[in-house]
Scaffold this motif. Structure first.
Motif, PDB file in Angstrom:
ATOM      1  N   THR A   1     -27.780  85.432  47.271  1.00 20.08           N
ATOM      2  CA  THR A   1     -28.365  86.423  46.930  1.00 20.08           C
ATOM      3  C   THR A   1     -26.548  87.277  46.973  1.00 20.08           C
ATOM      4  O   THR A   1     -26.110  88.216  46.112  1.00 20.08           O
ATOM      5  CB  THR A   1     -29.426  87.228  46.902  1.00 20.08           C
ATOM      6  N   ASN A   2     -26.399  87.503  47.804  1.00 19.82           N
ATOM      7  CA  ASN A   2     -25.214  88.738  48.284  1.00 19.82           C
ATOM      8  C   ASN A   2     -23.660  87.864  47.864  1.00 19.82           C
ATOM      9  O   ASN A   2     -23.034  88.702  47.500  1.00 19.82           O
ATOM     10  CB  ASN A   2     -24.452  88.792  49.708  1.00 19.82           C
ATOM     11  N   GLN A   3     -23.938  86.260  47.611  1.00 17.02           N
ATOM     12  CA  GLN A   3     -22.681  85.956  46.772  1.00 17.02           C
ATOM     13  C   GLN A   3     -22.120  85.994  46.077  1.00 17.02           C
ATOM     14  O   GLN A   3     -22.018  86.013  45.112  1.00 17.02           O
ATOM     15  CB  GLN A   3     -22.811  84.371  47.771  1.00 17.02           C
ATOM     16  N   ALA A   4     -23.616  85.600  44.925  1.00 21.02           N
ATOM     17  CA  ALA A   4     -23.626  85.293  43.938  1.00 21.02           C
ATOM     18  C   ALA A   4     -23.513  86.920  42.875  1.00 21.02           C
ATOM     19  O   ALA A   4     -23.988  88.026  43.588  1.00 21.02           O
ATOM     20  CB  ALA A   4     -25.000  85.407  43.097  1.00 21.02           C
ATOM     21  N   ALA A   5     -22.475  87.031  42.121  1.00 20.17           N
ATOM     22  CA  ALA A   5     -21.928  88.320  41.374  1.00 20.17           C
ATOM     23  C   ALA A   5     -22.918  88.776  41.028  1.00 20.17           C
ATOM     24  O   ALA A   5     -23.196  90.062  40.648  1.00 20.17           O
ATOM     25  CB  ALA A   5     -20.332  87.891  40.807  1.00 20.17           C
ATOM     26  N   ASN A   6     -23.268  88.225  39.762  1.00 29.72           N
ATOM     27  CA  ASN A   6     -24.023  89.512  39.362  1.00 29.72           C
ATOM     28  C   ASN A   6     -25.590  89.257  39.718  1.00 29.72           C
ATOM     29  O   ASN A   6     -26.283  90.097  39.335  1.00 29.72           O
ATOM     30  CB  ASN A   6     -24.684  88.125  37.802  1.00 29.72           C
ATOM     31  N   GLY A   7     -26.257  88.562  41.153  1.00 27.01           N
ATOM     32  CA  GLY A   7     -27.405  88.607  41.842  1.00 27.01           C
ATOM     33  C   GLY A   7     -28.972  88.985  41.192  1.00 27.01           C
ATOM     34  O   GLY A   7     -28.968  89.938  40.885  1.00 27.01           O
ATOM     35  N   SER A   8     -28.321  88.092  40.639  1.00 27.71           N
ATOM     36  CA  SER A   8     -29.684  88.269  38.710  1.00 27.71           C
ATOM     37  C   SER A   8     -31.314  87.908  39.812  1.00 27.71           C
ATOM     38  O   SER A   8     -31.593  87.819  38.522  1.00 27.71           O
ATOM     39  CB  SER A   8     -29.227  86.567  38.058  1.00 27.71           C
ATOM     40  N   GLY A   9     -31.420  87.706  40.510  1.00 30.96           N
ATOM     41  CA  GLY A   9     -32.379  87.708  41.188  1.00 30.96           C
ATOM     42  C   GLY A   9     -33.168  86.168  40.892  1.00 30.96           C
ATOM     43  O   GLY A   9     -34.804  86.477  41.713  1.00 30.96           O
ATOM     44  N   LEU A  10     -32.477  85.648  40.811  1.00 30.03           N
ATOM     45  CA  LEU A  10     -32.934  84.246  40.611  1.00 30.03           C
ATOM     46  C   LEU A  10     -33.216  83.523  42.353  1.00 30.03           C
ATOM     47  O   LEU A  10     -34.284  82.910  42.440  1.00 30.03           O
ATOM     48  CB  LEU A  10     -31.808  83.385  39.459  1.00 30.03           C
ATOM     49  N   GLN A  11     -32.381  83.853  42.785  1.00 31.24           N
ATOM     50  CA  GLN A  11     -32.310  83.641  44.416  1.00 31.24           C
ATOM     51  C   GLN A  11     -33.300  83.630  44.890  1.00 31.24           C
ATOM     52  O   GLN A  11     -34.279  82.978  45.619  1.00 31.24           O
ATOM     53  CB  GLN A  11     -31.552  84.130  45.475  1.00 31.24           C
ATOM     54  N   GLU A  12     -33.668  85.536  44.359  1.00 30.59           N
ATOM     55  CA  GLU A  12     -35.351  86.003  45.483  1.00 30.59           C
ATOM     56  C   GLU A  12     -35.957  85.556  44.949  1.00 30.59           C
ATOM     57  O   GLU A  12     -37.310  84.847  45.741  1.00 30.59           O
ATOM     58  CB  GLU A  12     -34.800  87.796  44.902  1.00 30.59           C
ATOM     59  N   GLN A  13     -36.488  84.827  43.325  1.00 27.96           N
ATOM     60  CA  GLN A  13     -37.813  83.822  43.007  1.00 27.96           C
ATOM     61  C   GLN A  13     -37.858  82.540  43.530  1.00 27.96           C
ATOM     62  O   GLN A  13     -38.849  82.225  44.098  1.00 27.96           O
ATOM     63  CB  GLN A  13     -37.259  84.153  41.346  1.00 27.96           C
ATOM     64  N   VAL A  14     -36.558  81.633  43.944  1.00 24.25           N
ATOM     65  CA  VAL A  14     -36.360  80.846  43.864  1.00 24.25           C
ATOM     66  C   VAL A  14     -37.233  80.604  45.390  1.00 24.25           C
ATOM     67  O   VAL A  14     -38.001  80.314  46.895  1.00 24.25           O
ATOM     68  CB  VAL A  14     -35.659  80.050  44.652  1.00 24.25           C
ATOM     69  N   LEU A  15     -36.589  82.051  46.809  1.00 29.49           N
ATOM     70  CA  LEU A  15     -37.353  82.213  48.036  1.00 29.49           C
ATOM     71  C   LEU A  15     -38.867  81.807  48.092  1.00 29.49           C
ATOM     72  O   LEU A  15     -39.720  82.161  48.943  1.00 29.49           O
ATOM     73  CB  LEU A  15     -36.573  83.529  48.952  1.00 29.49           C
ATOM     74  N   VAL A  16     -39.505  83.166  46.994  1.00 28.05           N
ATOM     75  CA  VAL A  16     -40.600  83.281  46.927  1.00 28.05           C
ATOM     76  C   VAL A  16     -41.567  81.849  46.885  1.00 28.05           C
ATOM     77  O   VAL A  16     -42.643  81.468  47.664  1.00 28.05           O
ATOM     78  CB  VAL A  16     -41.152  84.344  46.018  1.00 28.05           C
ATOM     79  N   ARG A  17     -40.664  81.249  46.507  1.00 24.37           N
ATOM     80  CA  ARG A  17     -41.231  79.957  45.883  1.00 24.37           C
ATOM     81  C   ARG A  17     -41.094  78.820  46.640  1.00 24.37           C
ATOM     82  O   ARG A  17     -41.874  77.804  47.148  1.00 24.37           O
ATOM     83  CB  ARG A  17     -40.784  78.774  44.667  1.00 24.37           C
ATOM     84  N   LYS A  18     -40.122  79.097  47.526  1.00 24.47           N
ATOM     85  CA  LYS A  18     -40.222  78.257  48.166  1.00 24.47           C
ATOM     86  C   LYS A  18     -41.025  78.879  49.363  1.00 24.47           C
ATOM     87  O   LYS A  18     -41.807  78.002  50.787  1.00 24.47           O
ATOM     88  CB  LYS A  18     -38.277  78.437  49.438  1.00 24.47           C
ATOM     89  N   ILE A  19     -41.602  80.361  50.064  1.00 28.04           N
ATOM     90  CA  ILE A  19     -42.265  80.401  51.040  1.00 28.04           C
ATOM     91  C   ILE A  19     -43.743  80.344  50.822  1.00 28.04           C
ATOM     92  O   ILE A  19     -44.795  79.504  51.235  1.00 28.04           O
ATOM     93  CB  ILE A  19     -41.889  81.727  50.872  1.00 28.04           C
ATOM     94  N   ILE A  20     -43.925  80.060  48.994  1.00 28.07           N
ATOM     95  CA  ILE A  20     -45.476  79.827  48.843  1.00 28.07           C
ATOM     96  C   ILE A  20     -45.274  77.978  49.482  1.00 28.07           C
ATOM     97  O   ILE A  20     -46.652  77.053  50.024  1.00 28.07           O
ATOM     98  CB  ILE A  20     -45.714  79.418  47.335  1.00 28.07           C
ATOM     99  N   GLU A  21     -43.975  77.320  49.056  1.00 30.37           N
ATOM    100  CA  GLU A  21     -44.689  75.900  49.241  1.00 30.37           C
ATOM    101  C   GLU A  21     -44.689  76.155  50.700  1.00 30.37           C
ATOM    102  O   GLU A  21     -45.429  75.072  51.342  1.00 30.37           O
ATOM    103  CB  GLU A  21     -43.115  75.032  48.866  1.00 30.37           C
ATOM    104  N   LEU A  22     -44.108  76.297  51.581  1.00 31.50           N
ATOM    105  CA  LEU A  22     -44.131  76.449  53.092  1.00 31.50           C
ATOM    106  C   LEU A  22     -45.461  76.750  53.586  1.00 31.50           C
ATOM    107  O   LEU A  22     -46.234  75.608  53.910  1.00 31.50           O
ATOM    108  CB  LEU A  22     -43.331  77.623  53.852  1.00 31.50           C
ATOM    109  N   HIS A  23     -46.301  77.893  52.651  1.00 32.98           N
ATOM    110  CA  HIS A  23     -47.116  78.104  53.247  1.00 32.98           C
ATOM    111  C   HIS A  23     -48.604  77.270  52.890  1.00 32.98           C
ATOM    112  O   HIS A  23     -49.424  77.040  53.996  1.00 32.98           O
ATOM    113  CB  HIS A  23     -47.964  79.284  52.446  1.00 32.98           C
ATOM    114  N   ASP A  24     -48.714  76.401  51.755  1.00 37.97           N
ATOM    115  CA  ASP A  24     -49.255  75.516  51.397  1.00 37.97           C
ATOM    116  C   ASP A  24     -49.048  74.359  52.324  1.00 37.97           C
ATOM    117  O   ASP A  24     -50.626  73.791  52.292  1.00 37.97           O
ATOM    118  CB  ASP A  24     -48.338  74.896  50.289  1.00 37.97           C
TER     119      ASP A  24
END
Length: 737
Positions: free
Chosen positions: A323-346
């Motif tokens: 997110t810090n590297q992405a210039a626009n900080g579009s929030g996409l990384q954060e959304q991917v993160l939540v999805r990954k955490i859900i997968e981890l939980h599953d």
């Protein structure tokens, strides 16, 4: 006719012959079986000798001779046959001799039965059966049991090493250890079991010491499981069932307890490696082996927790860096993160259910691990905000998640589960409410059923208070639709009340919705008329409610008559009010617009920027720079064109995060105040430490209260006369009613 008296020697002589015949039969010598006449004669002889008048009643003497018969046979025949044999041969002989002895006891007890019935019963002496077995115990068992034990243990060890042994023989020998106790287990336990357990421990200790060095963790566990299975089989084949638990505990101790740390932490194959490589079968085996051992699962659960914590923390760090590297900080990384955490939980929830059979220890480990990394911030955003944004993405029209209805339901279920690990649930609620408001007010919600469904899930997870405002918002929208229908009917039936344009008004209940700034915007005349018409309608419905207009949430569709073509512009109420000024003026300065609209500097800069500096330049400005200043002047850009016939002109986004956090902080102060007063009201007097602890406990379900904040609120309540300090002890507080 008087019965002839039998004297002792004569009678015993006859009995002795019968006993000798019995011994020959037992020794396997050619001797015919007892006929019923012989049996009756022997029985009758004893009967007669016991029922003669004194001094010819020989009951006591016969009782003694009964015992002597066994002693004589054992000393002359049984013991010599045993002492000359060794190992397995001695065991076979012992089994044979014990079998014979039991037959002899059975027959002699029948011959001497009259003694049992009368003489022994009257004198309370040991029964004939007991006397016979006691003779064997004292004269044979006490002499040979040590050798027998050594021979049995040697055979067990042979079997452990894979040799075939005569299991039936072992069963028969160990039955002697049990039966000789005559109802008690002392002989079996003290003369055999204690030694067998010691030997088993020593055997497995030697094996474990070798295996732990040579084998991988899965191979070692396979061997351990196999050994335990074999030991249980051993019990079912020849050991007494009471030995199973003790034997299994010994083997478990040597193979699993002694080397637990070494085994679980083996570098390339221990518990961490099994988790890393998804070795589900081996993990299940680890659980099976250790769950029977007291506290055996704790180290496994601990490694499980550390492993999940490390994986989750790594995900958060990756997202943070990306997110810090992405210039626009579009929030996409954060959304991917939540999805990954859900997968981890599953993934790890499946481990808890399948490998660890839903054991509470592993549920607790999973919960504690997720609580660690689910409460970290990513690029300045709290996890509460990320989760709320993730839900928004799923629920709004055109969100990044293209999912089926079932998949959306499933995803919402999982998000709500994650919320359980987040300490700032109130922050999530506020962010979620803000986003829900935008979806509802701007018709961006993809599906009302999903909106209701997640609220039901949140209610189950966090309680009714958590969702009451959100449920109110959804209900408000339904009522607002009915209200709009009534308004349209009112317009049809009152031709005088014509707003001059299409007008949709959404009436909301203040308490449910986030707080929005309401300014006294100077509306253009066209809009003022709309407001008046709606007021007239609303007053017919209710006299008791006051309408506050929130123009910042309104949208307008206006026609822009440009030279190339007319384009429909979708703009906010503020933007529309600004553009309508140019119907009566060609050129307006920043100050003139500000005065005419009655807006703040901050709002006006955003507004003019969207119309003159952004993608669609509806206004041209002097000087032509990228920023708005108070010395600028603006003109309607009649040359503007676009290939679309209808365009939406967005306002630059406002940083809502700060506002949400401020609102939540304010609410927290009230919540802490309420908790302190509630506690003190019920307790009347309470120490500082205890008050803080109870406060943390009460509020912990919604957020983690800061101790300093609690202290501050206590001081504030003292100044407002809700509490007072004790005169004697400043650390004690009293409630002031």
């Amino acid at each position: 006719m008087e019965r002839k008296t039998i004297d002792l020697d004569q009678g015993w002589d006859y009995m002795h012959k019968g006993i000798t015949k019995l011994k020959k039969i037992l020794e396997g010598l050619p001797e015919p079986q007892f006929s019923s006449e012989e049996y009756m004669m022997l029985y009758t002889t004893i009967y007669n000798m016991c029922t003669q008048k004194p001094p010819h009643d020989y009951s006591q003497q016969l009782y003694d001779k009964y015992k002597e018969a066994f002693e004589e046979y054992i000393n002359s025949t049984v013991l010599p046959s045993l002492t000359e044999k060794h190992d397995e041969f001695m065991l076979r002989e012992l089994v044979k001799r014990w079998g014979n002895h039991k037959v002899m006891v059975r027959w002699l007890s029948r011959f001497f039965h009259y003694l049992d019935r009368y003489f022994i019963a009257r004198r309370s002496l040991p029964a004939l059966n007991v006397v016979g077995l006691t003779c064997f115990r004292e004269l044979v068992y006490n002499v040979v049991n040590a050798n027998a034990r050594v021979a049995v243990i040697a055979l067990i060890e042979k079997e452990r090493e894979g040799e075939q042994i005569d299991r039936a023989l072992l069963k028969n020998v160990l039955d002697i250890f049990v039966e000789i106790g005559m109802g008690q287990m002392d002989c079996y336990e003290q003369d055999f079991e204690v030694h067998m357990l010691e030997d088993s421990a020593a055997y497995y200790s030697r094996k474990a010491a070798t295996w732990i060095l040579e084998d991988s963790c899965p191979d070692y566990m396979l061997k351990a499981e196999e050994c335990l299975k074999r030991e249980r089989e051993r019990v079912s084949h020849y050991l007494h069932s009471s030995s199973e638990q003790k034997l299994v505990e010994k083997v478990q101790n040597e193979l699993l307890v002694v080397y637990e740390t070494q085994l679980l932490e083996k570098e390339h194959s221990g518990c961490r490696a099994l988790l890393r490589d998804d070795m589900v079968e081996d993990l299940s085996r680890m659980y099976r082996l250790y769950h029977k051992i007291p506290r055996g699962l704790e180290p496994v659960a601990n490694i499980f927790k550390q492993h999940i914590t490390a994986e989750g923390t790594a995900l958060v760090q990756q997202a943070d860096e990306a997110t810090n590297q992405a210039a626009n900080g579009s929030g996409l990384q954060e959304q991917v993160l939540v999805r990954k955490i859900i997968e981890l939980h599953d993934k790890y929830m499946a481990y808890v259910n399948d490998c660890f059979t839903n054991h509470t220890l592993f549920h607790k480990a999973l919960k504690e691990a997720f609580e660690v990394f689910c409460n970290k911030t990513v690029a300045g955003s709290s996890s509460a905000e990320l989760l709320a944004t993730f839900c928004d993405n799923i629920l709004k029209k055109g969100g990044s998640e293209k999912l089926s209805d079932e998949a959306i339901e499933d995803m919402l279920e999982k998000v709500v589960k994650l919320l359980a690990y987040i300490s700032d649930k109130d922050l999530y609620a506020e962010f979620y409410r803000k986003k829900l408001a935008r979806r509802l007010l701007f018709d961006r919600s993809a599906n009302e059923d999903h909106e209701k469904s997640i609220l039901t899930k949140l209610k189950q997870q966090c309680g009714g208070q958590f969702t009451s405002k959100m449920e109110g918002m959804v209900t408000d929208l339904t009522l607002a639709r009915d209200n709009q229908t009534n308004f349209e009917e009112y317009l049809c039936s009152n031709p005088d009340a014509n707003p001059g344009m299409d007008l949709t008004v959404t009436v909301l209940t203040t308490g449910f919705w986030p707080s929005y700034k309401s300014f006294d915007l100077n509306l253009p005349a066209e809009m003022v008329k709309c407001v008046e018409v709606f007021k007239g309608f609303y007053e017919t419905k209710t006299k008791h409610r006051k309408l506050t207009w929130i123009y910042s949430l309104g949208t307008c569709n206006i026609n822009g008559k440009f030279e190339p073509k007319t384009i429909e512009l979708i703009v906010s109420t503020y933007q529309a009010a600004a553009l309508l000024l140019f119907n009566t003026a060609d050129k307006l300065s920043y100050q003139e617009i500000m005065t005419q609209l009655n807006l703040t500097h901050e709002d006006l800069v955003r507004l003019l920027h969207s119309l003159s500096c952004a993608k669609y330049k509806i206004l041209t400005k002097e000087p032509n720079t990228k920023t708005i200043s108070q010395n600028d002047s603006f003109e309607f850009n009649s040359k503007f064109t676009d290939r679309m016939r209808r365009i939406k002109i967005p306002l630059p986004p406002v940083d809502e995060r700060r506002k949400v956090i401020e609102d939540v902080d304010k609410d927290r102060r009230y919540a802490i105040d309420a908790a302190i007063v509630r506690i003190m009201k019920s307790r009347k007097v309470l120490g500082h430490q205890q008050l803080v602890l109870e406060c943390v406990e009460q509020l912990g379900r919604m957020f983690k209260p800061d101790i300093k904040a609690i202290k501050k609120r206590i001081e504030d309540l003292i100044t407002r006369d809700y509490l007072e300090r004790d005169k004697e002890n400043p650390n004690m507080f009293r409630y002031l009613a």
